[in-house]
Design a protein around this motif. Structure first.
Motif, PDB file in Angstrom:
ATOM      1  N   ARG A   1     -19.930  -5.690 -32.725  1.00 52.02           N
ATOM      2  CA  ARG A   1     -21.284  -4.808 -32.590  1.00 52.02           C
ATOM      3  C   ARG A   1     -21.240  -3.542 -33.334  1.00 52.02           C
ATOM      4  O   ARG A   1     -20.084  -2.853 -33.426  1.00 52.02           O
ATOM      5  CB  ARG A   1     -21.613  -4.453 -31.110  1.00 52.02           C
ATOM      6  CG  ARG A   1     -23.024  -3.842 -31.113  1.00 52.02           C
ATOM      7  CD  ARG A   1     -23.126  -3.163 -29.833  1.00 52.02           C
ATOM      8  NE  ARG A   1     -22.538  -2.099 -29.855  1.00 52.02           N
ATOM      9  CZ  ARG A   1     -21.408  -1.471 -28.858  1.00 52.02           C
ATOM     10  NH1 ARG A   1     -21.330  -2.292 -27.699  1.00 52.02           N
ATOM     11  NH2 ARG A   1     -20.787  -0.362 -28.874  1.00 52.02           N
ATOM     12  N   ASP A   2     -22.114  -3.415 -34.264  1.00 50.52           N
ATOM     13  CA  ASP A   2     -22.386  -2.309 -35.271  1.00 50.52           C
ATOM     14  C   ASP A   2     -21.479  -2.265 -36.240  1.00 50.52           C
ATOM     15  O   ASP A   2     -21.281  -1.117 -36.925  1.00 50.52           O
ATOM     16  CB  ASP A   2     -22.168  -0.738 -34.485  1.00 50.52           C
ATOM     17  CG  ASP A   2     -23.197  -0.591 -33.241  1.00 50.52           C
ATOM     18  OD1 ASP A   2     -24.385  -1.022 -33.589  1.00 50.52           O
ATOM     19  OD2 ASP A   2     -23.037   0.076 -32.226  1.00 50.52           O
ATOM     20  N   GLY A   3     -20.655  -3.228 -36.617  1.00 56.01           N
ATOM     21  CA  GLY A   3     -19.837  -3.434 -37.732  1.00 56.01           C
ATOM     22  C   GLY A   3     -20.912  -3.476 -38.921  1.00 56.01           C
ATOM     23  O   GLY A   3     -21.927  -3.918 -38.905  1.00 56.01           O
ATOM     24  N   THR A   4     -20.089  -3.357 -40.009  1.00 58.58           N
ATOM     25  CA  THR A   4     -20.757  -3.468 -41.470  1.00 58.58           C
ATOM     26  C   THR A   4     -20.201  -4.180 -42.389  1.00 58.58           C
ATOM     27  O   THR A   4     -18.846  -4.036 -42.542  1.00 58.58           O
ATOM     28  CB  THR A   4     -21.040  -1.996 -41.809  1.00 58.58           C
ATOM     29  OG1 THR A   4     -21.913  -1.208 -41.241  1.00 58.58           O
ATOM     30  CG2 THR A   4     -21.527  -2.015 -43.318  1.00 58.58           C
ATOM     31  N   MET A   5     -20.723  -4.851 -43.238  1.00 56.50           N
ATOM     32  CA  MET A   5     -19.968  -5.767 -44.407  1.00 56.50           C
ATOM     33  C   MET A   5     -20.843  -5.204 -45.523  1.00 56.50           C
ATOM     34  O   MET A   5     -22.203  -5.238 -45.583  1.00 56.50           O
ATOM     35  CB  MET A   5     -20.396  -7.285 -44.546  1.00 56.50           C
ATOM     36  CG  MET A   5     -19.863  -7.853 -45.634  1.00 56.50           C
ATOM     37  SD  MET A   5     -19.539  -9.604 -45.471  1.00 56.50           S
ATOM     38  CE  MET A   5     -21.287 -10.334 -45.518  1.00 56.50           C
ATOM     39  N   VAL A   6     -19.784  -4.463 -46.465  1.00 62.07           N
ATOM     40  CA  VAL A   6     -20.448  -4.132 -47.484  1.00 62.07           C
ATOM     41  C   VAL A   6     -20.123  -5.023 -48.849  1.00 62.07           C
ATOM     42  O   VAL A   6     -18.957  -5.373 -49.180  1.00 62.07           O
ATOM     43  CB  VAL A   6     -19.642  -2.649 -47.968  1.00 62.07           C
ATOM     44  CG1 VAL A   6     -20.334  -1.978 -49.057  1.00 62.07           C
ATOM     45  CG2 VAL A   6     -19.613  -1.820 -46.738  1.00 62.07           C
TER      46      VAL A   6
ATOM     47  N   HIS B   1     -16.640   5.894 -47.038  1.00 62.25           N
ATOM     48  CA  HIS B   1     -18.088   6.290 -46.530  1.00 62.25           C
ATOM     49  C   HIS B   1     -18.076   5.698 -44.981  1.00 62.25           C
ATOM     50  O   HIS B   1     -18.644   6.319 -44.206  1.00 62.25           O
ATOM     51  CB  HIS B   1     -18.961   5.683 -47.306  1.00 62.25           C
ATOM     52  CG  HIS B   1     -20.504   5.941 -47.208  1.00 62.25           C
ATOM     53  ND1 HIS B   1     -21.082   6.972 -47.292  1.00 62.25           N
ATOM     54  CD2 HIS B   1     -21.295   5.124 -46.226  1.00 62.25           C
ATOM     55  CE1 HIS B   1     -22.267   6.877 -46.591  1.00 62.25           C
ATOM     56  NE2 HIS B   1     -22.347   5.740 -46.169  1.00 62.25           N
ATOM     57  N   TRP B   2     -17.439   4.574 -44.807  1.00 58.73           N
ATOM     58  CA  TRP B   2     -17.395   3.723 -43.479  1.00 58.73           C
ATOM     59  C   TRP B   2     -16.175   4.023 -42.503  1.00 58.73           C
ATOM     60  O   TRP B   2     -15.910   3.438 -41.763  1.00 58.73           O
ATOM     61  CB  TRP B   2     -17.909   2.253 -43.570  1.00 58.73           C
ATOM     62  CG  TRP B   2     -19.009   2.017 -43.814  1.00 58.73           C
ATOM     63  CD1 TRP B   2     -20.217   1.817 -42.841  1.00 58.73           C
ATOM     64  CD2 TRP B   2     -19.901   1.736 -45.268  1.00 58.73           C
ATOM     65  NE1 TRP B   2     -21.446   1.799 -43.397  1.00 58.73           N
ATOM     66  CE2 TRP B   2     -21.176   1.577 -44.862  1.00 58.73           C
ATOM     67  CE3 TRP B   2     -19.651   2.026 -46.466  1.00 58.73           C
ATOM     68  CZ2 TRP B   2     -22.380   1.392 -45.907  1.00 58.73           C
ATOM     69  CZ3 TRP B   2     -20.621   1.554 -47.509  1.00 58.73           C
ATOM     70  CH2 TRP B   2     -22.078   1.373 -47.279  1.00 58.73           C
TER      71      TRP B   2
ATOM     72  N   PRO C   1      -6.945   4.815 -39.213  1.00 60.36           N
ATOM     73  CA  PRO C   1      -6.402   4.145 -37.797  1.00 60.36           C
ATOM     74  C   PRO C   1      -7.250   3.633 -36.696  1.00 60.36           C
ATOM     75  O   PRO C   1      -8.233   4.738 -36.659  1.00 60.36           O
ATOM     76  CB  PRO C   1      -5.545   5.510 -37.585  1.00 60.36           C
ATOM     77  CG  PRO C   1      -5.230   6.466 -38.886  1.00 60.36           C
ATOM     78  CD  PRO C   1      -6.486   6.153 -39.639  1.00 60.36           C
ATOM     79  N   GLY C   2      -6.933   2.699 -36.197  1.00 62.35           N
ATOM     80  CA  GLY C   2      -7.666   2.263 -35.102  1.00 62.35           C
ATOM     81  C   GLY C   2      -9.021   1.324 -35.514  1.00 62.35           C
ATOM     82  O   GLY C   2      -9.563   0.875 -34.857  1.00 62.35           O
ATOM     83  N   LYS C   3      -9.055   1.274 -36.959  1.00 60.84           N
ATOM     84  CA  LYS C   3     -10.247   0.548 -37.386  1.00 60.84           C
ATOM     85  C   LYS C   3      -9.661  -0.933 -38.169  1.00 60.84           C
ATOM     86  O   LYS C   3      -8.363  -0.833 -38.638  1.00 60.84           O
ATOM     87  CB  LYS C   3     -11.215   1.271 -38.717  1.00 60.84           C
ATOM     88  CG  LYS C   3     -11.622   2.491 -38.091  1.00 60.84           C
ATOM     89  CD  LYS C   3     -12.922   1.943 -37.278  1.00 60.84           C
ATOM     90  CE  LYS C   3     -13.751   3.415 -36.912  1.00 60.84           C
ATOM     91  NZ  LYS C   3     -14.777   3.940 -38.032  1.00 60.84           N
ATOM     92  N   LEU C   4     -10.292  -2.060 -37.840  1.00 58.38           N
ATOM     93  CA  LEU C   4      -9.963  -3.237 -38.423  1.00 58.38           C
ATOM     94  C   LEU C   4     -10.890  -3.475 -39.307  1.00 58.38           C
ATOM     95  O   LEU C   4     -12.108  -3.589 -39.321  1.00 58.38           O
ATOM     96  CB  LEU C   4     -10.100  -4.547 -37.321  1.00 58.38           C
ATOM     97  CG  LEU C   4      -8.888  -4.683 -36.540  1.00 58.38           C
ATOM     98  CD1 LEU C   4      -8.631  -3.546 -35.510  1.00 58.38           C
ATOM     99  CD2 LEU C   4      -9.217  -5.960 -35.517  1.00 58.38           C
TER     100      LEU C   4
ATOM    101  N   LEU D   1     -15.371  -3.260 -40.293  1.00 57.54           N
ATOM    102  CA  LEU D   1     -15.725  -3.315 -41.770  1.00 57.54           C
ATOM    103  C   LEU D   1     -15.374  -4.347 -42.285  1.00 57.54           C
ATOM    104  O   LEU D   1     -14.226  -4.682 -42.311  1.00 57.54           O
ATOM    105  CB  LEU D   1     -15.383  -1.804 -42.253  1.00 57.54           C
ATOM    106  CG  LEU D   1     -15.529  -1.509 -43.770  1.00 57.54           C
ATOM    107  CD1 LEU D   1     -17.192  -1.588 -43.937  1.00 57.54           C
ATOM    108  CD2 LEU D   1     -14.947  -0.335 -44.160  1.00 57.54           C
ATOM    109  N   ILE D   2     -16.177  -4.778 -43.089  1.00 60.15           N
ATOM    110  CA  ILE D   2     -15.719  -5.718 -44.314  1.00 60.15           C
ATOM    111  C   ILE D   2     -16.084  -5.426 -45.776  1.00 60.15           C
ATOM    112  O   ILE D   2     -17.110  -5.060 -45.712  1.00 60.15           O
ATOM    113  CB  ILE D   2     -16.249  -7.333 -43.725  1.00 60.15           C
ATOM    114  CG1 ILE D   2     -15.830  -7.627 -42.752  1.00 60.15           C
ATOM    115  CG2 ILE D   2     -16.239  -8.098 -44.998  1.00 60.15           C
ATOM    116  CD1 ILE D   2     -16.342  -9.027 -42.069  1.00 60.15           C
ATOM    117  N   VAL D   3     -15.292  -5.552 -46.350  1.00 61.88           N
ATOM    118  CA  VAL D   3     -15.509  -4.925 -48.042  1.00 61.88           C
ATOM    119  C   VAL D   3     -15.475  -6.321 -48.612  1.00 61.88           C
ATOM    120  O   VAL D   3     -14.700  -6.748 -48.843  1.00 61.88           O
ATOM    121  CB  VAL D   3     -14.562  -3.881 -48.515  1.00 61.88           C
ATOM    122  CG1 VAL D   3     -14.860  -3.625 -50.122  1.00 61.88           C
ATOM    123  CG2 VAL D   3     -14.851  -2.702 -47.788  1.00 61.88           C
TER     124      VAL D   3
END
Length: 349
Positions: free
Chosen positions: A260-265, A169-170, A174-177, A240-242
Motif C-alpha cells: 500500500r502507497d508504493g510507487t513504480m517509477v 526522490h522516493w 535503510p528499511g526500504k524494499l 518502490l520499483i524503478v
C-alpha cells in the motif's frame, strides 16, 4: 573550430565520420576536450528517428567526460585541466519555477546536448560523439573520480542520474524494499545505487542466466519475472520499483508487487506505448505509477559526488568510434554489459 565527429545525415543512413564546427568559448563557456562518451539507447532512438523531431545531421552523445581545455573570461567554476562531465542538457530558460528549484530537466526551454535548438551551426546541438564540445559553465559538472576511472564515469551522466533521481526522490534507503526491473544500462546502475543508499534491493529479470550478474552488482534478491511463483512471493511487499525496461510490457505484473502507497517509477522509454495498467491495481492499494527523467544540475553533481565517495562507476565495454553502428545492433540485442563507451581518441584515426 572544426573537429571530428560521428553522426548520421538521415535516419536510414549509418553513422559516419564527419567534420563539425564548435563555437569559440564565450565569456561563460567551458571548452572540453572529450575523452570518452557513453552510448545511450536514446542515441539510437534519436538517430533513427524513432522519436519524433530528429534534426539532421545528428551527432548523438550525452554521457560526456573529458578535460577542460579553455574557459571564458568570466568562468570561475572550472579551470583549464579540470576533469569534467556534461550530461543530457546544455541549457534551459533559467527563469521558470523548475529552473529556480534546480530542476532544469523539466524546464520547457531545456536544450538537449544534441538535437536541441541553438544559435550555433547547423541550428541544433551536436553531441558527444565528437572530439570537443563547448558548454555554458552552468551545465558543466565536476568529476572527482580517479582519472583511470573516467571512461566508466561517462555513463553516470545519463544512466546514473536517471536511476539516482527517482531513488532519491522516493527516499530509497535503510528499511526500504526497492525493486529494479531490468538489468541493463540503466538497471545495473539502479542496483548499485540503491544498494549504496542502504535499501534492500530486489532485481527483476526475465532470464535466470542473469541471476549471478545481478547478485554481483549488489542485489540482495533476484526474481525471474517469468516465474509466477517467484513473483507471487513478492506480492504487496515493495516500497518502490524503478522500471528501466525500454520495451512495452505488462505493468500490472509489477504493480501487484507494491505494498500500500508504493510507487513504480518508469524511466525506460519504449518506442511504442506500454499496455495500460488495470485501474484496480492502483486504487485498491493507493499505489502510484510515476515517471522520472534524469536530474537537474545540482542533483547530477550530488550523484557524481555520491558515486565518487562510494566507488561506483558503470560497467562498460570500450569501442572505437568506427564500431558504433555494430554497437547499436548489439545494443538492440542486449549484447553489452552494460554500457558501450566510445574512446574519443579514435575519432582522429
Amino acid at each position: 573550430m572544426t573537429v571530428k565527429a560521428y553522426g548520421a545525415y538521415a535516419s536510414d543512413k549509418p553513422l559516419e565520420s564527419m567534420d563539425i564546427t564548435r563555437r569559440a568559448p564565450g565569456p561563460h563557456d567551458v571548452q572540453i576536450d572529450i575523452a570518452f562518451c557513453g552510448v545511450c539507447h536514446s542515441d539510437l532512438h534519436t538517430v533513427r528517428a524513432e522519436w519524433a523531431g530528429t534534426l539532421f545531421p545528428c551527432v548523438p552523445g550525452h554521457e560526456i567526460v573529458g578535460r577542460v581545455s579553455a574557459v571564458g573570461d568570466h568562468v570561475h567554476t572550472h579551470q583549464v585541466g579540470d576533469l569534467v562531465g556534461v550530461g543530457c542538457m546544455v541549457d534551459s530558460c533559467q527563469h521558470c519555477a523548475d529552473c529556480d528549484e534546480g530542476l532544469e530537466q523539466y524546464c520547457d526551454g531545456m536544450v538537449g546536448t544534441y538535437n536541441g535548438p541553438t544559435r550555433d551551426a547547423p541550428g541544433h546541438t551536436l553531441g558527444g560523439y565528437s572530439q570537443q564540445i563547448v558548454v555554458h559553465e552552468r551545465f558543466v559538472l565536476s568529476v572527482k573520480h580517479a582519472e583511470d576511472q573516467l571512461a566508466a564515469v561517462a555513463p553516470l551522466l545519463c544512466a546514473g542520474i536517471t536511476t539516482y533521481s527517482p531513488l532519491r526522490h522516493w527516499k530509497a534507503g535503510p528499511g526500504k524494499l526497492v525493486g529494479i526491473v531490468g538489468i541493463g544500462g540503466l538497471g545495473h546502475m539502479g542496483i548499485k545505487l540503491a544498494r549504496a543508499m542502504g535499501a534492500h534491493v530486489v532485481a527483476f529479470t526475465t532470464s535466470e542466466s542473469k541471476r549471478k550478474d545481478a547478485e554481483a552488482l549488489g542485489a540482495h534478491e533476484v526474481v525471474v519475472s517469468r516465474d509466477p511463483a517467484a513473483m507471487a512471493a513478492r506480492a504487496k511487499t515493495l516500497d518502490l520499483i524503478v522500471n528501466t525496461v525500454a520495451a512495452p510490457h505488462d505493468l500490472d505484473a509489477y504493480l501487484n508487487l507494491l505494498k500500500r502507497d508504493g510507487t513504480m517509477v518508469l524511466v525506460g522509454a519504449p518506442a511504442t506505448p506500454h499496455p495500460s495498467p488495470q485501474v484496480f491495481n492502483l486504487i485498491t492499494k493507493r499505489r502510484a505509477l510515476a515517471g522520472s527523467m534524469i536530474g537537474g544540475i545540482p542533483e547530477t553533481q550530488e550523484m557524481l559526488d555520491f558515486c565518487a565517495e562510494h566507488g561506483i562507476v558503470s560497467d562498460i565495454e570500450m569501442i572505437r568510434a568506427d564500431e558504433i553502428n555494430a554497437a547499436y545492433e548489439r545494443m538492440l540485442k542486449g549484447d553489452v554489459k552494460y554500457r558501450f563507451v566510445i574512446d574519443s581518441a579514435t575519432l582522429a584515426a
